[in-house]
Scaffold this motif. Structure first.
Motif, PDB file in Angstrom:
ATOM      1  N   ALA A   1      -6.325   4.634   3.533  1.00  0.00           N
ATOM      2  CA  ALA A   1      -7.746   4.389   3.291  1.00  0.00           C
ATOM      3  C   ALA A   1      -8.599   5.045   4.374  1.00  0.00           C
ATOM      4  O   ALA A   1      -9.648   5.636   4.084  1.00  0.00           O
ATOM      5  CB  ALA A   1      -8.010   2.885   3.239  1.00  0.00           C
TER       6      ALA A   1
ATOM      7  N   MET B   1      -4.905   2.807  -2.823  1.00  0.00           N
ATOM      8  CA  MET B   1      -5.662   2.953  -1.582  1.00  0.00           C
ATOM      9  C   MET B   1      -6.120   4.389  -1.341  1.00  0.00           C
ATOM     10  O   MET B   1      -6.890   4.634  -0.404  1.00  0.00           O
ATOM     11  CB  MET B   1      -4.833   2.468  -0.391  1.00  0.00           C
ATOM     12  CG  MET B   1      -4.460   0.994  -0.438  1.00  0.00           C
ATOM     13  SD  MET B   1      -5.861  -0.144  -0.440  1.00  0.00           S
ATOM     14  CE  MET B   1      -6.302  -0.140   1.300  1.00  0.00           C
TER      15      MET B   1
ATOM     16  N   THR C   1      -9.533  -4.471   1.063  1.00  0.00           N
ATOM     17  CA  THR C   1      -8.182  -4.800   1.532  1.00  0.00           C
ATOM     18  C   THR C   1      -7.648  -6.100   0.935  1.00  0.00           C
ATOM     19  O   THR C   1      -6.528  -6.493   1.244  1.00  0.00           O
ATOM     20  CB  THR C   1      -8.157  -4.905   3.071  1.00  0.00           C
ATOM     21  OG1 THR C   1      -9.076  -5.920   3.490  1.00  0.00           O
ATOM     22  CG2 THR C   1      -8.538  -3.575   3.721  1.00  0.00           C
TER      23      THR C   1
END
Length: 356
Positions: free
Chosen positions: A192, A218, A322
């Protein structure tokens, strides 16, 4: 008053027990934990691979509410929701003033101490408890923005900060190709972070189907299953023999470190985030006899309240989410069962949320 806490007893044993609630000094804050988690580093402690004092409360990832403020702490109010980084900086040592909070050395002649910023669950009682004492509170407490849940900010104290630092230490530039070895929570956050910094081709390496799928989620463009293909050969194929600009090692094993080195282009950077429990060997051919203009950079999780504020801004902006990394939830009373699950990596676990 007694509180419940997860305590290191001996290698192989972390148990829930009772401890006295800590006294609050002038620079401290007592935080009532509302959510915390277990980290891979805690597992190293459990296994005796990283030494800590017997009787220490483990854990370094707090989300909570200020219960009591020290007399010298300003800018906060009791009852305020906060997080604190896994790295607790003094804010005034030479290392801290050089923005190297992880190597914070207050009280030393030169102002540096290797890993001195990692205090929770290492040199002082940690966060897997009902309460935690946060030292140097003014430098470390970061208010949680309204509208963000505990689980949205749970990764900020360590996993997100560490993963992002892998991308930052690699000095990723727009248009870079990046390989990330190991798709645990830190590796996933490194993906990320690499995407945020402008990498346009991100290659993830792992073998667990759920983790490989999460890597795509991600931001990975390619995922290499190392049980089906040699990851070095496959990454060189994907880069037409050029190699990657930056490789990020997120496990702490000889094979992943070596793979990360072998896929670097000349002049590339290896950003190492793993916690190693044995000696590393650098193969001569991959190192190009020391003449390949490679950079090898190690990083310990950045901390401090400004770091936490910035990470929570990323979460609030919606650019990174997340929450999917939290796969299991336990009460503090169940923490021994949570350790058993997490340490043995059963049932597709990525991260656990521990609540009172």
């Amino acid at each position: 008053m007694k509180i419940k806490a997860a305590i290191f007893v001996e290698p192989g044993r972390i148990v829930l027990d009772q401890k006295r609630i800590p006294d609050v000094g002038p620079l401290d804050a007592l935080v009532r934990i509302t959510t915390t988690t277990i980290c891979g580093t805690d597992v190293h402690i459990l296994k005796g691979e990283y030494p800590v004092a017997r009787g220490l409360t483990i854990g370094h990832e707090p989300v909570g509410v200020i219960e009591k403020l020290g007399s010298a702490v300003r800018g906060y109010t009791e009852g305020q929701r906060v997080i604190a980084g896994a790295i607790c900086t003094s804010g005034h040592s030479i290392a801290a003033l050089c923005d190297c909070h992880a190597q914070d050395g207050p009280g030393t002649k030169h102002g540096w101490r290797a890993m001195g910023g990692w205090k929770f669950g290492n040199t002082i009682d940690g966060t897997q408890a009902e309460y935690v004492l946060v030292p140097y509170a003014t430098a470390n407490l970061a208010p949680v923005p309204d509208g963000l849940s505990d689980e949205q900010v749970l990764m900020c104290p360590d996993i997100m900060s560490t993963g992002f630092s892998g991308a930052e230490s690699g000095a990723i530039r727009i248009g870079d190709t990046v390989a990330v070895f190991a798709q645990g929570p830190i590796g996933l956050c490194a993906i990320a972070g690499a995407r945020l910094m402008g990498a346009t081709t991100i290659i993830a390496v792992d073998s667990v189907p759920a983790r490989m799928e999460m890597a795509r989620r991600m931001g990975a463009d390619h995922v290499v299953d190392f049980t089906k293909a040699n990851p070095v050969s496959e990454i060189m194929r994907l880069t037409d023999g050029r190699g990657v600009d930056v490789s990020i090692e997120a496990l702490g094993r000889q094979e992943t470190f070596e793979g990360a080195l072998r896929v670097l282009r000349p002049g590339g950077t290896l950003s190492s985030l793993g916690v190693y429990s044995g000696d590393l060997k650098i193969p001569l051919d991959a190192f190009l006899a020391g003449l390949g203009d490679h950079t090898i950079r190690t990083t310990l999780c950045p901390g401090g309240k400004e770091r936490m504020r910035r990470l929570m801004e990323v979460i609030a902006s919606g650019r990174v989410d997340t929450r999917p990394l939290v796969t299991h939830r336990f009460k503090l009373d169940e923490i021994e069962r949570a350790y058993d699950l997490f340490a043995n990596q059963r049932d597709g676990v990525l991260k656990v949320a521990i609540t009172p």
